[in-house]
Design a protein around this motif. Structure first.
Motif, short mmCIF file in Angstrom:
data_model
loop_
_atom_site.label_atom_id
_atom_site.label_comp_id
_atom_site.label_asym_id
_atom_site.label_seq_id
_atom_site.Cartn_x
_atom_site.Cartn_y
_atom_site.Cartn_z
N PHE A 1 0.83 -1.20 0.00
CA PHE A 1 0.00 0.00 0.00
C PHE A 1 0.87 1.25 0.00
N LEU A 2 1.85 1.29 0.88
CA LEU A 2 2.72 2.45 0.97
C LEU A 2 3.54 2.63 -0.30
N GLN A 3 3.94 1.50 -0.91
CA GLN A 3 4.62 1.58 -2.20
C GLN A 3 3.71 2.22 -3.24
N GLN A 4 2.46 1.78 -3.27
CA GLN A 4 1.51 2.28 -4.26
C GLN A 4 1.27 3.77 -4.13
N MET A 5 1.20 4.25 -2.91
CA MET A 5 0.92 5.66 -2.70
C MET A 5 2.01 6.57 -3.27
N GLN A 6 3.22 6.04 -3.41
CA GLN A 6 4.32 6.87 -3.91
C GLN A 6 4.13 7.27 -5.36
N PHE A 7 3.28 6.53 -6.08
CA PHE A 7 3.14 6.78 -7.51
C PHE A 7 1.99 7.72 -7.85
N PHE A 8 1.13 8.01 -6.90
CA PHE A 8 -0.04 8.81 -7.21
C PHE A 8 0.31 10.24 -7.62
N ASP A 9 1.41 10.77 -7.09
CA ASP A 9 1.79 12.13 -7.50
C ASP A 9 2.10 12.16 -9.00
#
Length: 385
Positions: free
Chosen positions: A233-241
């Protein structure tokens, strides 16, 4: 501050424009009507080195940064959002492999995307999970040296044409903390128990392939885990920007395409003995459309620069860019149809398609409402809660 594109970026922009004019514009209406994935155009794009923009050069990609990619996205979407989406989304999910994957994973899964020999997807959303990514219920249980995956994924781009998917799963349901216990796992589409059902009847971007994925005891080797188990989940959040900046670029492209077509029509269409572009009511519409598109472009480019340079305000800017640009896309497409009058209500003119295509930019990669929540939290220094 220098707002001028580099010579390389200008050439990139021109190259994409030429490709879009020659390969996309003549067939865009056909693919939209048939809701057909443009395999032939994807192949031509690969031949011209236009796929895998974000994939590093050492794995066969172009190695472009977020700003360069935004330029590509804008020009493709200005030609046709549906086909533009197919070309720019052929490598969905590869961001996770690029950032967290092993060397073996990068060599196996990245190069085929850049050469057009494979299509990937990111499987996150579920029938009961939209904006709340932390409520994903798809399970991946360890059985020896394999993961056994069960669950449903919904609204998955490239669902029936993809060769592999980066699937967000719950690997530790007992993990403490709302964002812990998730993992990203590569699932090949030819695995037993994997099924994709195409979703038809979409309002817009009909050329793109969207499906529901069903994973029924799908077994994959533990080597398919991306990065550290439990940190998905935390990995995924890094790409939203980056991905939200990409959607902003899509919206800018839609606004540009609609505004340009409206201007052309206003100069050609005559009423009361003169072009309708001579009337103040139309002039005001054109002025607003082009001004707002330029404002959205500048905010999107600033967001892209911020992501590329790891600027401290990148999350706020990405949400601002997506929220504003998507609103501009919807408003501009609406006004383009209005300027076309009755002609804009049928698919003889592109603005009808742009009007339908624009709406999705306010929905995927986080709805408008979610973006406003993020902006407000960032302004108050609260971040992700």
């Amino acid at each position: 501050m220098d707002f001028e594109l580099s010579d390389e970026q200008k050439q990139l922009k021109k190259t994409v424009q030429d490709f879009a004019e020659n390969e996309i514009l003549p067939v865009a209406k056909e693919y939209d009507r048939k809701e057909k994935y443009p395999h032939d155009i994807v192949e031509k794009a690969a031949e011209n080195g236009m796929l895998g923009a974000q994939i590093p050069i050492e794995y066969g990609g172009a190695g472009y940064d977020v700003l360069d990619t935004a330029i590509i996205v804008e020009e493709l979407f200005a030609a046709d959002p549906g086909i533009g989406f197919c070309l720019t989304a052929s490598g969905f999910g590869t961001e996770a492999i690029i950032e967290f994957g092993t060397e073996d994973q990068k060599e196996e899964y990245l190069e085929p995307i850049a050469t057009g020999d494979a299509i990937s997807g990111a499987a996150i959303s579920e029938p009961d999970t939209g904006s709340d990514v932390s409520s994903v219920s798809t399970r991946a249980e360890k059985d020896g040296d394999e993961y056994v995956i069960n669950g449903n994924k919904m609204w998955i781009s490239n669902g029936t044409v993809g060769d592999y998917f980066v699937v967000l799963c719950k690997t530790d349901p007992d993990a403490e903390g709302r964002y812990n216990g998730f993992s990203q796992i590569i699932v090949e589409a030819d695995r037993d128990g994997f099924e994709a059902d195409k979703i038809t009847g979409k309002l817009g971007i009909r050329a793109s392939d969207t499906a529901e994925l069903i994973l029924d005891d799908v077994r994959v080797p533990e080597e398919n885990l991306i990065g550290t188990e439990g940190m998905g989940f935390l990995q995924q959040m890094q790409f939203f920007d980056a991905t939200r900046t990409g959607v902003a670029a899509q919206a800018v492209g839609i606004a540009k395409g609609a505004a340009e077509r409206a201007l052309e029509y206003a100069q050609e269409r005559e009423q009361f003995g003169r072009p309708i572009g001579d009337f103040q009511a139309i002039q005001h519409k054109l002025a607003d459309m082009h001004t707002e598109t330029e404002a959205a472009r500048n905010l999107t480019y600033k967001s892209a620069w911020s992501v590329d340079n790891s600027d401290g305000q990148l999350t706020k800017l990405a949400s601002m860019a997506k929220e504003f640009a998507s609103r501009v896309a919807v408003d501009t497409a609406n006004e383009a149809v209005q300027i076309h009058g009755g002609s804009g209500y049928v698919d003889d003119f592109d603005v009808e398609r742009f009007y339908r295509d624009a709406k999705i930019t306010q929905i995927y990669e986080g709805t408008t409402e979610i973006q406003k929540m993020i902006i407000a939290r960032e302004l108050q220094g609260k971040g992700m809660t």
